[in-house]
Scaffold this motif. Structure first.
Motif, PDB file in Angstrom:
ATOM      1  N   VAL A  92     -35.999   0.580 -39.459  1.00  0.00           N
ATOM      2  CA  VAL A  92     -36.413   0.061 -38.151  1.00  0.00           C
ATOM      3  C   VAL A  92     -35.274  -0.708 -37.499  1.00  0.00           C
ATOM      4  CG1 VAL A  92     -37.959  -1.573 -36.987  1.00  0.00           C
ATOM      5  CG2 VAL A  92     -38.873   0.026 -38.692  1.00  0.00           C
ATOM      6  N   HIS A  93     -34.642  -1.614 -38.240  1.00  0.00           N
ATOM      7  CA  HIS A  93     -33.564  -2.428 -37.664  1.00  0.00           C
ATOM      8  C   HIS A  93     -32.362  -1.572 -37.260  1.00  0.00           C
ATOM      9  CE1 HIS A  93     -35.546  -6.204 -38.246  1.00  0.00           C
ATOM     10  NE2 HIS A  93     -35.613  -6.079 -39.563  1.00  0.00           N
ATOM     11  N   ALA A  94     -32.057  -0.541 -38.048  1.00  0.00           N
ATOM     12  CA  ALA A  94     -30.934   0.333 -37.694  1.00  0.00           C
ATOM     13  C   ALA A  94     -31.213   1.058 -36.380  1.00  0.00           C
ATOM     14  CB  ALA A  94     -30.677   1.329 -38.818  1.00  0.00           C
ATOM     15  N   CYS A  95     -32.449   1.546 -36.222  1.00  0.00           N
ATOM     16  CA  CYS A  95     -32.804   2.244 -34.983  1.00  0.00           C
ATOM     17  C   CYS A  95     -32.786   1.293 -33.784  1.00  0.00           C
ATOM     18  CB  CYS A  95     -34.183   2.881 -35.110  1.00  0.00           C
ATOM     19  SG  CYS A  95     -34.237   4.324 -36.195  1.00  0.00           S
ATOM     20  N   LEU A  96     -33.098   0.031 -34.032  1.00  0.00           N
ATOM     21  CA  LEU A  96     -33.121  -0.959 -32.949  1.00  0.00           C
ATOM     22  C   LEU A  96     -31.746  -1.559 -32.686  1.00  0.00           C
ATOM     23  CD1 LEU A  96     -36.486  -2.807 -33.724  1.00  0.00           C
ATOM     24  CD2 LEU A  96     -36.065  -0.827 -32.260  1.00  0.00           C
ATOM     25  N   GLY A  97     -30.733  -1.100 -33.429  1.00  0.00           N
ATOM     26  CA  GLY A  97     -29.360  -1.528 -33.177  1.00  0.00           C
ATOM     27  C   GLY A  97     -28.957  -2.820 -33.859  1.00  0.00           C
ATOM     28  N   ASP A  98     -29.782  -3.336 -34.752  1.00  0.00           N
ATOM     29  CA  ASP A  98     -29.460  -4.581 -35.464  1.00  0.00           C
ATOM     30  C   ASP A  98     -28.874  -4.222 -36.830  1.00  0.00           C
ATOM     31  OD1 ASP A  98     -29.297  -7.077 -36.585  1.00  0.00           O
ATOM     32  OD2 ASP A  98     -31.316  -7.703 -35.990  1.00  0.00           O
ATOM     33  N   ARG A  99     -27.568  -3.944 -36.845  1.00  0.00           N
ATOM     34  CA  ARG A  99     -26.916  -3.491 -38.077  1.00  0.00           C
ATOM     35  C   ARG A  99     -26.950  -4.568 -39.155  1.00  0.00           C
ATOM     36  NH1 ARG A  99     -22.193  -2.638 -36.193  1.00  0.00           N
ATOM     37  NH2 ARG A  99     -22.353  -0.415 -35.736  1.00  0.00           N
ATOM     38  N   GLY A 100     -26.774  -5.821 -38.782  1.00  0.00           N
ATOM     39  CA  GLY A 100     -26.781  -6.897 -39.767  1.00  0.00           C
ATOM     40  C   GLY A 100     -28.110  -6.999 -40.497  1.00  0.00           C
ATOM     41  N   ALA A 101     -29.201  -6.904 -39.736  1.00  0.00           N
ATOM     42  CA  ALA A 101     -30.523  -6.958 -40.365  1.00  0.00           C
ATOM     43  C   ALA A 101     -30.755  -5.736 -41.243  1.00  0.00           C
ATOM     44  CB  ALA A 101     -31.610  -7.054 -39.289  1.00  0.00           C
ATOM     45  N   ALA A 102     -30.243  -4.580 -40.822  1.00  0.00           N
ATOM     46  CA  ALA A 102     -30.394  -3.367 -41.634  1.00  0.00           C
ATOM     47  C   ALA A 102     -29.644  -3.503 -42.952  1.00  0.00           C
ATOM     48  CB  ALA A 102     -29.893  -2.148 -40.860  1.00  0.00           C
ATOM     49  N   VAL A 103     -28.440  -4.055 -42.901  1.00  0.00           N
ATOM     50  CA  VAL A 103     -27.658  -4.278 -44.123  1.00  0.00           C
ATOM     51  C   VAL A 103     -28.386  -5.246 -45.048  1.00  0.00           C
ATOM     52  CG1 VAL A 103     -25.548  -5.358 -45.021  1.00  0.00           C
ATOM     53  CG2 VAL A 103     -25.411  -3.712 -43.143  1.00  0.00           C
ATOM     54  N   GLU A 160     -22.212   3.205 -45.529  1.00  0.00           N
ATOM     55  CA  GLU A 160     -21.969   3.687 -44.165  1.00  0.00           C
ATOM     56  C   GLU A 160     -22.128   2.564 -43.149  1.00  0.00           C
ATOM     57  OE1 GLU A 160     -24.211   7.220 -43.200  1.00  0.00           O
ATOM     58  OE2 GLU A 160     -24.085   7.917 -45.268  1.00  0.00           O
ATOM     59  N   LEU A 161     -23.161   1.743 -43.320  1.00  0.00           N
ATOM     60  CA  LEU A 161     -23.379   0.629 -42.394  1.00  0.00           C
ATOM     61  C   LEU A 161     -22.233  -0.380 -42.478  1.00  0.00           C
ATOM     62  CD1 LEU A 161     -27.217   0.014 -42.830  1.00  0.00           C
ATOM     63  CD2 LEU A 161     -26.065   0.971 -40.830  1.00  0.00           C
ATOM     64  N   HIS A 162     -21.773  -0.658 -43.699  1.00  0.00           N
ATOM     65  CA  HIS A 162     -20.623  -1.568 -43.850  1.00  0.00           C
ATOM     66  C   HIS A 162     -19.390  -0.999 -43.146  1.00  0.00           C
ATOM     67  CE1 HIS A 162     -22.290  -4.690 -46.285  1.00  0.00           C
ATOM     68  NE2 HIS A 162     -22.520  -3.942 -47.347  1.00  0.00           N
ATOM     69  N   LEU A 163     -19.152   0.284 -43.315  1.00  0.00           N
ATOM     70  CA  LEU A 163     -17.970   0.894 -42.691  1.00  0.00           C
ATOM     71  C   LEU A 163     -18.089   0.853 -41.175  1.00  0.00           C
ATOM     72  CD1 LEU A 163     -15.306   2.309 -43.433  1.00  0.00           C
ATOM     73  CD2 LEU A 163     -16.501   4.485 -43.148  1.00  0.00           C
ATOM     74  N   ASP A 164     -19.281   1.112 -40.642  1.00  0.00           N
ATOM     75  CA  ASP A 164     -19.490   1.047 -39.195  1.00  0.00           C
ATOM     76  C   ASP A 164     -19.179  -0.340 -38.654  1.00  0.00           C
ATOM     77  OD1 ASP A 164     -20.258   3.679 -39.126  1.00  0.00           O
ATOM     78  OD2 ASP A 164     -22.412   3.263 -39.092  1.00  0.00           O
ATOM     79  N   ALA A 165     -19.399  -1.360 -39.486  1.00  0.00           N
ATOM     80  CA  ALA A 165     -19.131  -2.744 -39.071  1.00  0.00           C
ATOM     81  C   ALA A 165     -17.687  -3.154 -39.328  1.00  0.00           C
ATOM     82  CB  ALA A 165     -20.077  -3.695 -39.796  1.00  0.00           C
TER      83      ALA A 165
END
Length: 446
Positions: free
Chosen positions: A342-353, A380-385
């Protein structure tokens, strides 16, 4: 050869160029485990009257179905004679025959069963209330024996064994054996005489085993075959009069649709599944279904609804005190995974991590495959950040799990790792992980 005016008319209606149709055909083929490289030249040949070999006509028809929002057959596209087109599958068809054929065709190596087309048209399933008057499909009885309670108990034990093996080692190890078990043992049992209560439990167990086989195919990225197993599980649940397992089957179809990018269908299936749950459904199952509603809504950009259903899933899980079943497993790690989606789809990468990190912390030790896939997604999320060190650390842990798995999703994650780290090999930690990945890839290919 006569020009294919039907195909040209569909191109005109869709607004597609030949290259656009080729691209969509290749994409639908990828869902069926096929690596296709059609281009506008191929489409030009089809327009001039050439007919591609199966299953390509079915892929083309499915591509147009998705674009135009109505069912397009291979005959509608001029790629097969009208008399060669089978009617759409009926809810009243003999499910035992269908199950045996699918298990026979779907038990071999993944290379030999690719090409079964994933269909959006097949996702138009009724709600449970609409099925209440449909009745149970009659089956010719095999009078050569009688199904007993001990047989159903044995099948439940096999279900638990297959499920445990999948969680730890992935679908590639388990799928052929489960398909053969369904074909040679479970399907014939469904034609035997039995006491009413035994028959009901046999149908529910068969539905659970079919659902699990569908998930194993999903894990092996054989989406057309997986979809057919899920649909069979829904049919068997209906025949058993079991709304709970019907709902669980629809949830699986929703998960698959969301992963393949069919967001509207994913929301429709998830909400239909949640509504199908009987009033006596345990909180654990309600959490299992409601979490998927949230994930589907987030993918469809329905932010408010997604957050509301995510909180509801939390509340249901807090109230759950029932044991985890072999089908429909849900626990804090799974809830955290839904938080991450949910958080990834909503653009909150930190919360998704943060949610994926918590999911890993709570993930049971036996669930190796889920842990590996979660680590790959976290990387993948870490690399995107721009957090290369953290990404390398997560991918290195993924590689520790990888050798134990036979899972096409894990293979895809490995390919993604190698592709993402290729531009960073001048950096020592990235080079080390890339080298480790290459060694594992070569060992698997040998």
């Amino acid at each position: 050869m006569a020009p294919n005016h039907l195909l040209r008319n569909l191109l005109t209606e869709s607004g597609w160029t030949g290259q656009k149709l080729a691209n969509h055909t290749n994409d639908v083929g990828a869902e069926a485990g096929l690596r296709l490289r059609y281009d506008r030249t191929s489409i030009a040949h089809w327009l001039s009257g050439a007919r591609p070999r199966p299953p390509v006509p079915e892929l083309v028809a499915e591509a147009f179905t998705r674009c135009l929002g109505r069912r397009i057959t291979t005959a509608d596209a001029g790629l097969t004679p009208a008399t060669a087109v089978a009617p759409p599958p009926s809810w009243r068809a003999d499910i035992v025959t269908e199950l045996r054929k699918l298990c026979r065709d779907g038990a071999a190596h993944r290379r030999t069963i690719s090409g079964c087309v994933y269909s959006l048209a097949a996702l138009s399933l009724p709600g449970w209330g609409d099925l209440a008057t449909a009745g149970v499909t009659a089956r010719p009885a095999d009078h050569g024996g009688r199904l007993e309670r001990a047989d159903v108990d044995a099948a439940q034990t096999m279900l638990e064994l297959f499920s445990a093996a999948d969680l730890t080692f992935g679908g590639g190890y388990v799928r052929p054996a489960l398909a053969r078990y369904l074909q040679t043992t479970i399907a014939p049992w469904l034609r035997l005489d039995a006491a009413p209560a035994v028959r009901t439990d046999a149908l529910i167990t068969a539905a659970q085993l079919s659902y699990l086989c569908g998930f194993l195919c999903f894990d092996d990225e054989l989406h057309g075959v997986a979809q057919r197993y899920y649909l069979i599980a829904a049919r068997l649940s209906h025949d058993a009069g079991d709304a709970l397992h019907y709902a669980i089957s629809l949830r699986a179809l929703s998960v698959q649709a969301r992963m393949l990018g069919h967001r509207t269908q994913a929301v429709d299936l998830a909400t239909t599944a949640a509504r199908a749950l009987p009033v006596h459904a345990p909180p654990l199952t309600r959490a299992f279904l409601t979490g998927q509603v949230a994930a589907a809504e987030a993918a469809a950009a329905e932010q408010h609804h997604a957050v509301t259903h995510l909180r509801a899933a939390e509340a249901y899980l807090e109230r759950a005190c029932d044991t985890t079943p072999p089908v429909g497993t849900y626990h804090p790690a799974a809830l955290s995974h839904h938080h991450a989606a949910v958080h990834a789809c909503l653009g909150d990468r930190g919360a998704a991590v943060s949610a994926l990190t918590q999911s890993l912390r709570h993930r049971p030790e036996a669930e190796r495959r889920a842990r590996a896939i979660t680590l790959a997604r976290l990387a993948e999320l870490h690399l995107d950040a721009g957090e290369l060190d953290r990404a390398c650390d997560a991918w290195s842990k993924f590689l520790d799990e990888y050798p134990y798995l036979r899972s096409q999703r894990a293979e895809t994650a490995l390919a993604t790792l190698r592709s993402c780290l290729r531009p960073h090999t001048a950096y020592a930690p990235a080079r080390s992980v890339t080298h480790k990945a290459a060694e594992l890839y070569r060992a698997r290919a040998a």
